[in-house]
Design a protein around this motif. Sequence first.
Motif, PDB file in Angstrom:
ATOM      1  N   LEU A   1      11.097  10.178  -3.097  1.00 53.52           N
ATOM      2  CA  LEU A   1      10.509   8.905  -3.358  1.00 53.52           C
ATOM      3  C   LEU A   1      11.193   7.807  -3.937  1.00 53.52           C
ATOM      4  CD1 LEU A   1       7.635  11.083  -5.194  1.00 53.52           C
ATOM      5  CD2 LEU A   1       7.421  10.052  -2.911  1.00 53.52           C
ATOM      6  N   GLY A   2      12.449   8.172  -4.657  1.00 51.43           N
ATOM      7  CA  GLY A   2      13.148   7.106  -5.097  1.00 51.43           C
ATOM      8  C   GLY A   2      13.710   6.236  -4.084  1.00 51.43           C
ATOM      9  N   ILE A   3      14.526   6.942  -3.224  1.00 53.85           N
ATOM     10  CA  ILE A   3      15.068   6.236  -1.925  1.00 53.85           C
ATOM     11  C   ILE A   3      14.053   5.370  -1.247  1.00 53.85           C
ATOM     12  CG2 ILE A   3      16.528   6.452   0.210  1.00 53.85           C
ATOM     13  CD1 ILE A   3      17.973   6.923  -2.756  1.00 53.85           C
ATOM     14  N   SER A   4      12.839   6.156  -0.967  1.00 58.13           N
ATOM     15  CA  SER A   4      12.029   5.394  -0.137  1.00 58.13           C
ATOM     16  C   SER A   4      11.462   4.017  -0.787  1.00 58.13           C
ATOM     17  CB  SER A   4      10.553   6.336  -0.185  1.00 58.13           C
ATOM     18  OG  SER A   4      10.954   7.509   0.628  1.00 58.13           O
ATOM     19  N   GLU A   5      11.341   4.248  -2.145  1.00 61.39           N
ATOM     20  CA  GLU A   5      10.890   2.772  -2.644  1.00 61.39           C
ATOM     21  C   GLU A   5      11.893   2.006  -2.633  1.00 61.39           C
ATOM     22  OE1 GLU A   5       9.157   1.390  -6.981  1.00 61.39           O
ATOM     23  OE2 GLU A   5       9.395   3.576  -6.743  1.00 61.39           O
ATOM     24  N   CYS A   6      13.356   2.158  -2.823  1.00 63.17           N
ATOM     25  CA  CYS A   6      14.103   1.180  -2.786  1.00 63.17           C
ATOM     26  C   CYS A   6      14.252   0.493  -1.162  1.00 63.17           C
ATOM     27  CB  CYS A   6      15.702   1.930  -2.575  1.00 63.17           C
ATOM     28  SG  CYS A   6      16.441   2.522  -4.063  1.00 63.17           S
ATOM     29  N   CYS A   7      14.031   1.449  -0.545  1.00 67.46           N
ATOM     30  CA  CYS A   7      13.986   0.880   0.977  1.00 67.46           C
ATOM     31  C   CYS A   7      12.507  -0.007   1.406  1.00 67.46           C
ATOM     32  CB  CYS A   7      13.865   2.108   2.305  1.00 67.46           C
ATOM     33  SG  CYS A   7      15.449   2.980   2.079  1.00 67.46           S
ATOM     34  N   LEU A   8      11.276   0.381   0.738  1.00 67.85           N
ATOM     35  CA  LEU A   8      10.041  -0.384   0.880  1.00 67.85           C
ATOM     36  C   LEU A   8      10.233  -1.766   0.109  1.00 67.85           C
ATOM     37  CD1 LEU A   8       7.566   2.412   0.552  1.00 67.85           C
ATOM     38  CD2 LEU A   8       7.703   1.057   2.523  1.00 67.85           C
ATOM     39  N   LEU A   9      11.001  -1.723  -0.929  1.00 67.78           N
ATOM     40  CA  LEU A   9      10.982  -3.110  -1.539  1.00 67.78           C
ATOM     41  C   LEU A   9      12.066  -3.937  -0.873  1.00 67.78           C
ATOM     42  CD1 LEU A   9      11.720  -1.840  -5.405  1.00 67.78           C
ATOM     43  CD2 LEU A   9       9.802  -3.169  -4.368  1.00 67.78           C
ATOM     44  N   THR A  10      13.132  -3.415   0.065  1.00 61.67           N
ATOM     45  CA  THR A  10      14.069  -4.094   0.768  1.00 61.67           C
ATOM     46  C   THR A  10      13.062  -4.813   1.966  1.00 61.67           C
ATOM     47  OG1 THR A  10      15.862  -2.753   0.103  1.00 61.67           O
ATOM     48  CG2 THR A  10      15.889  -4.118   2.157  1.00 61.67           C
TER      49      THR A  10
ATOM     50  N   VAL B   1       1.274   4.331  -2.994  1.00 61.71           N
ATOM     51  CA  VAL B   1       1.543   5.619  -2.643  1.00 61.71           C
ATOM     52  C   VAL B   1       2.594   6.267  -3.212  1.00 61.71           C
ATOM     53  CG1 VAL B   1       1.618   7.693  -0.965  1.00 61.71           C
ATOM     54  CG2 VAL B   1      -0.078   5.623  -0.474  1.00 61.71           C
ATOM     55  N   VAL B   2       3.788   5.953  -2.986  1.00 62.97           N
ATOM     56  CA  VAL B   2       4.921   6.227  -3.512  1.00 62.97           C
ATOM     57  C   VAL B   2       5.040   6.327  -5.049  1.00 62.97           C
ATOM     58  CG1 VAL B   2       7.326   5.791  -3.871  1.00 62.97           C
ATOM     59  CG2 VAL B   2       6.626   5.628  -1.715  1.00 62.97           C
ATOM     60  N   GLU B   3       4.154   5.255  -5.729  1.00 60.24           N
ATOM     61  CA  GLU B   3       4.257   5.206  -6.939  1.00 60.24           C
ATOM     62  C   GLU B   3       3.286   6.465  -7.804  1.00 60.24           C
ATOM     63  OE1 GLU B   3       6.325   3.674  -8.315  1.00 60.24           O
ATOM     64  OE2 GLU B   3       6.289   1.569  -8.020  1.00 60.24           O
ATOM     65  N   ILE B   4       2.452   6.717  -6.927  1.00 61.62           N
ATOM     66  CA  ILE B   4       1.367   7.665  -7.400  1.00 61.62           C
ATOM     67  C   ILE B   4       2.211   9.244  -7.224  1.00 61.62           C
ATOM     68  CG2 ILE B   4      -0.596   9.170  -6.776  1.00 61.62           C
ATOM     69  CD1 ILE B   4      -1.896   6.519  -5.773  1.00 61.62           C
ATOM     70  N   LEU B   5       2.775   9.558  -6.370  1.00 64.54           N
ATOM     71  CA  LEU B   5       3.606  10.559  -5.915  1.00 64.54           C
ATOM     72  C   LEU B   5       4.835  10.772  -6.785  1.00 64.54           C
ATOM     73  CD1 LEU B   5       3.624  10.859  -2.140  1.00 64.54           C
ATOM     74  CD2 LEU B   5       1.811  11.973  -3.648  1.00 64.54           C
ATOM     75  N   TYR B   6       5.414   9.456  -7.034  1.00 65.94           N
ATOM     76  CA  TYR B   6       6.543   9.478  -8.036  1.00 65.94           C
ATOM     77  C   TYR B   6       6.417   9.859  -9.408  1.00 65.94           C
ATOM     78  CZ  TYR B   6      11.129   7.275  -9.595  1.00 65.94           C
ATOM     79  OH  TYR B   6      12.148   6.886  -9.842  1.00 65.94           O
ATOM     80  N   THR B   7       5.194   9.449  -9.998  1.00 67.82           N
ATOM     81  CA  THR B   7       4.938   9.993 -11.401  1.00 67.82           C
ATOM     82  C   THR B   7       4.284  11.569 -11.271  1.00 67.82           C
ATOM     83  OG1 THR B   7       2.636   8.766 -10.967  1.00 67.82           O
ATOM     84  CG2 THR B   7       4.384   7.695 -12.307  1.00 67.82           C
TER      85      THR B   7
ATOM     86  N   ARG C   1       0.888  -1.201  -0.033  1.00 68.97           N
ATOM     87  CA  ARG C   1       0.131   0.116   0.136  1.00 68.97           C
ATOM     88  C   ARG C   1       0.753   1.100   0.185  1.00 68.97           C
ATOM     89  NH1 ARG C   1      -3.465  -1.222   3.786  1.00 68.97           N
ATOM     90  NH2 ARG C   1      -2.551  -0.403   5.457  1.00 68.97           N
ATOM     91  N   HIS C   2       1.824   1.313   0.825  1.00 71.97           N
ATOM     92  CA  HIS C   2       2.756   2.551   0.873  1.00 71.97           C
ATOM     93  C   HIS C   2       3.669   2.521  -0.377  1.00 71.97           C
ATOM     94  CE1 HIS C   2       2.505   4.162   5.028  1.00 71.97           C
ATOM     95  NE2 HIS C   2       1.924   2.798   5.227  1.00 71.97           N
ATOM     96  N   LEU C   3       4.001   1.554  -0.924  1.00 72.94           N
ATOM     97  CA  LEU C   3       4.627   1.395  -2.367  1.00 72.94           C
ATOM     98  C   LEU C   3       3.795   2.137  -3.414  1.00 72.94           C
ATOM     99  CD1 LEU C   3       7.343   0.543  -3.634  1.00 72.94           C
ATOM    100  CD2 LEU C   3       5.944  -1.593  -4.461  1.00 72.94           C
TER     101      LEU C   3
END
Length: 312
Positions: A107-116, A67-73, A63-65
């Motif tokens: 957002l890019g760094i947050s996505e890295c950490c969320l995937l981890t 959110v990140v994707e929506i803001l990212y684009t 879910r948080h990922l």
Amino acid sequence: MAKENQTLPEFLLLGFSDLRALQGPLLWVVLLVYLVTLLGNSLIILLTRASPALHSPMYFFLRHLSVVEILYTTDTVPRTLADLASPHPQAISFQGCAAQMYVFIVLGISECCLLTAMACDRYAAICRPLHYSTLMSWRACVAMVGVSWLMGIITATTHSSLIFTLPFPSHPIIPHFFCDILPVLRLASAGKHRSQISVMTATVVFIMVPFSLIVTSYARILGAILAMTSTQSRRKVFSTCSSHLLLVLLFFGTASITYIRPQAGSSVTTDRILSLFYAVITPMLNPIIYTLRNKEVTRALWHMVKRQVPSA
């Protein structure tokens, strides 16, 4: 130099102005991808909140990922669409460029950490099932998400302060469609060495280190899968990991090619194509991959449809 810093130059984003024949078709393609990204990721957010079957750590991270994707684009696409609709390159203010890069890095760094974090969840579920509820408690999950956003903010603050305190030409031209790190950094007329070291350090820490942790987690998961005697159990476990693994390969693959590959042999066209893929296309694939390859999400979606349309 002091005068340049005081007047704060505007940046001219060339975007795709050199490909005028493709601007029209590209406008509609990017718009369609953006709408699918918004709809798909919003659906993931809705499903993971509304369906009790998806109230688990894995879908909390998903879910948080989303959110990140929506803001990212949203950070890059609306302006890209406006630029594609214009026959001439558009200018962006110094503050606007800095703000766009700052949000993009967060957002890019947050996505890295969320995937981890999602990889750690799969490792705990498959390799440490007896300790799963302790390792992936609600508090631990919230802490992981909080740390993901914090690392993004720290990295973005460091990078932005280093890059945008450098002196720039009075009329800087960015051969790109948004204020990405490397195209902007190449424009600086002095002090690039310090910022390049910072960029490469962050690249190693926030791309290679998380990717290494994910690879280690999946190596252990693979060992646990191979140790299972039941073919059905193997399939079930692999199906819970395949969607996440595919996202990891897409995100880290394109990010590594963009930021780690040698810059000497790169071209403007190649840079823009790679950036278009990881900044626009990849966020759209997240909900598609999880709805098509994940049975729990598909089942939750079907149940929601049946509740809304009883005849279904």
